[in-house]
Design a protein around this motif. Structure first.
Motif, PDB file in Angstrom:
ATOM      1  N   VAL A 190       0.856  -1.183   0.000  1.00 56.78           N
ATOM      2  CA  VAL A 190       0.000   0.000   0.000  1.00 56.78           C
ATOM      3  C   VAL A 190       0.892   1.232   0.000  1.00 56.78           C
ATOM      4  O   VAL A 190       1.795   1.355   0.840  1.00 56.78           O
ATOM      5  N   SER A 191       0.637   2.150  -0.931  1.00 59.34           N
ATOM      6  CA  SER A 191       1.454   3.351  -1.025  1.00 59.34           C
ATOM      7  C   SER A 191       0.773   4.341  -1.956  1.00 59.34           C
ATOM      8  O   SER A 191      -0.383   4.151  -2.365  1.00 59.34           O
ATOM      9  N   ARG A 192       1.508   5.400  -2.289  1.00 61.28           N
ATOM     10  CA  ARG A 192       1.099   6.366  -3.304  1.00 61.28           C
ATOM     11  C   ARG A 192       2.281   6.586  -4.248  1.00 61.28           C
ATOM     12  O   ARG A 192       3.431   6.675  -3.796  1.00 61.28           O
ATOM     13  N   VAL A 193       2.004   6.674  -5.533  1.00 63.75           N
ATOM     14  CA  VAL A 193       3.027   6.976  -6.534  1.00 63.75           C
ATOM     15  C   VAL A 193       2.465   8.046  -7.459  1.00 63.75           C
ATOM     16  O   VAL A 193       1.254   8.290  -7.497  1.00 63.75           O
ATOM     17  N   GLY A 194       3.337   8.680  -8.217  1.00 65.66           N
ATOM     18  CA  GLY A 194       2.890   9.692  -9.154  1.00 65.66           C
ATOM     19  C   GLY A 194       2.169   9.088 -10.352  1.00 65.66           C
ATOM     20  O   GLY A 194       2.323   7.900 -10.662  1.00 65.66           O
ATOM     21  N   ALA A 195       1.405   9.924 -11.005  1.00 59.07           N
ATOM     22  CA  ALA A 195       0.743   9.503 -12.240  1.00 59.07           C
ATOM     23  C   ALA A 195       1.728   9.716 -13.390  1.00 59.07           C
ATOM     24  O   ALA A 195       1.492  10.506 -14.309  1.00 59.07           O
ATOM     25  N   ASP A 196       2.845   8.995 -13.311  1.00 58.34           N
ATOM     26  CA  ASP A 196       3.930   9.169 -14.276  1.00 58.34           C
ATOM     27  C   ASP A 196       4.512   7.809 -14.643  1.00 58.34           C
ATOM     28  O   ASP A 196       4.113   6.773 -14.091  1.00 58.34           O
ATOM     29  N   GLY A 197       5.451   7.817 -15.567  1.00 57.03           N
ATOM     30  CA  GLY A 197       6.041   6.559 -16.032  1.00 57.03           C
ATOM     31  C   GLY A 197       6.780   5.819 -14.938  1.00 57.03           C
ATOM     32  O   GLY A 197       6.774   4.573 -14.911  1.00 57.03           O
TER      33      GLY A 197
END
Length: 364
Positions: free
Chosen positions: A52-59
């Protein structure tokens, strides 16, 4: 889920050759994150895991989700942040303990630093038999610290809380780390800490016993002593912790010899003789091996040995995440008598060999 792991993962750039960052001409992309490393190793060992985490809306966010999911980890509760980037970092080759070792982090303001009790799915986080956390998350932001305090607070029916101190001085402001990390560790059920970390963070210089005296609350305290080995302290769990241990399948802690409230080790396991390629990720691998053995209800000494064996798989490869040894191989080696254990020598490729070949490769 057997294990849920929460924390930031980053895209890691490994150098194509040794040397200063200023001189390295190219880098190979990989992944790195203390908590996701544990989830990947446990999934590879046959356990059901979730990150569970958060990442950018990127490659880079795409790469992390795909790579970690490729190990068999459930990534369905990783949220994408359209406004914040995925963290990345670059490092030099060789041992992290080397004075020439360099790491350049680009994680300030990352998507993961926005994790909070309202920005992650708490039901998904608490849906495992074990919840694995580390002190790195607490250092990322005030919101992340609030989340960590929420997850480690006493809570009826909470999962077994596994906490790796993972002291990273560069992430903390002056004097902020000691009290926070100690408080979080006191709220956990299983704690992993290096003897050197305890000295650096808390000024504890009396060895494992002094660390236990400062941390009497965890049901299991594992003190890692680098090339020396590791020791574990334990006490009979009580209340909600006892229920959590039962859910985790731990033969708990109460049945292990020497498992009481005294500040003395209940089990010890010398480190293995390993031909080290790189040390990055070895602590995460140790935690994964120990937790796997805990979920299987193995004795405390065997848990320590399984930790050493999983760490040895990572120490003999260049990346942060490595396939652990196959269970039959690890179980056979973990069951060796003390003299045979002490004679083992493990080098690159040892996890692909059969048990007889590994046992024959002994230290003179």
């Amino acid at each position: 889920m057997d294990v849920v792991a929460l924390g930031e993962s980053m895209v890691t750039f490994l150098p194509s050759q040794p040397g200063r960052l200023a001189d390295v001409p190219a880098f190979h992309r990989s992944i790195g994150g203390a908590e996701s490393n544990v989830a990947c190793a446990l999934a590879a060992a046959g356990h059901t895991t979730r990150w569970v985490s958060r990442v950018g809306a990127d490659g880079f966010g795409d790469h992390l989700v795909e790579a970690i999911g490729g190990y068999g980890v459930d990534v369905s509760h990783v949220r994408r942040d359209p406004d914040r980037p995925t963290g990345v970092y670059f490092r030099t080759a060789g041992d992290r303990a080397d004075d020439a070792h360099e790491v350049a982090y680009y994680r300030a303001g990352s998507a993961a630093s926005a994790m909070s009790p309202t920005s992650v799915d708490l039901d998904a986080v608490r849906a495992g038999r074990v919840l694995h956390l580390s002190g790195i998350t607490a250092a990322l932001s005030e919101d992340c610290l609030t989340l960590m305090r929420e997850l480690t607070a006493p809570h009826a029916g909470r999962p077994l809380i596994s906490f790796d101190v993972n002291h990273r001085p560069g992430l903390w402001g002056e004097g902020q780390d000691a009290e926070v990390l100690l408080d979080l560790a006191r709220g956990a059920d299983i704690v992993f800490v290096g003897e050197d970390e305890a000295e650096e963070a808390w000024g504890l210089t009396g060895g494992p016993t002094a660390i236990r005296e400062a941390l009497p609350e965890p049901d299991v305290l594992v003190v890692k002593q680098g090339a020396v080995g590791a020791v574990a302290f334990c006490r009979p769990p009580a209340g909600d912790r006892a229920a959590g241990a039962a859910r985790a399948g731990a033969d708990g802690t109460p049945q292990s010899p020497g498992c009481d409230n005294t500040p003395r080790p209940a089990a010890t396991a010398p480190a293995l003789n390993v031909d080290v390629v790189a040390t990055t990720g070895a602590g995460d691998a140790f935690a994964a091996g120990f937790l796997s053995a805990t979920l299987r209800g193995l004795p405390l000494k065997t848990r320590l040995r399984q930790g050493h064996l999983t760490a040895a798989a990572t120490l003999t490869t260049p990346g942060d995440v490595t396939e652990p040894p196959a269970r039959p191989l690890a179980d056979r080696l973990a069951a060796l008598d003390d003299p045979a254990w002490g004679r083992l020598r493990l080098g690159p490729g040892w996890t692909d060999a059969d048990a007889e070949a590994v046992e024959e490769a002994r230290t003179p």
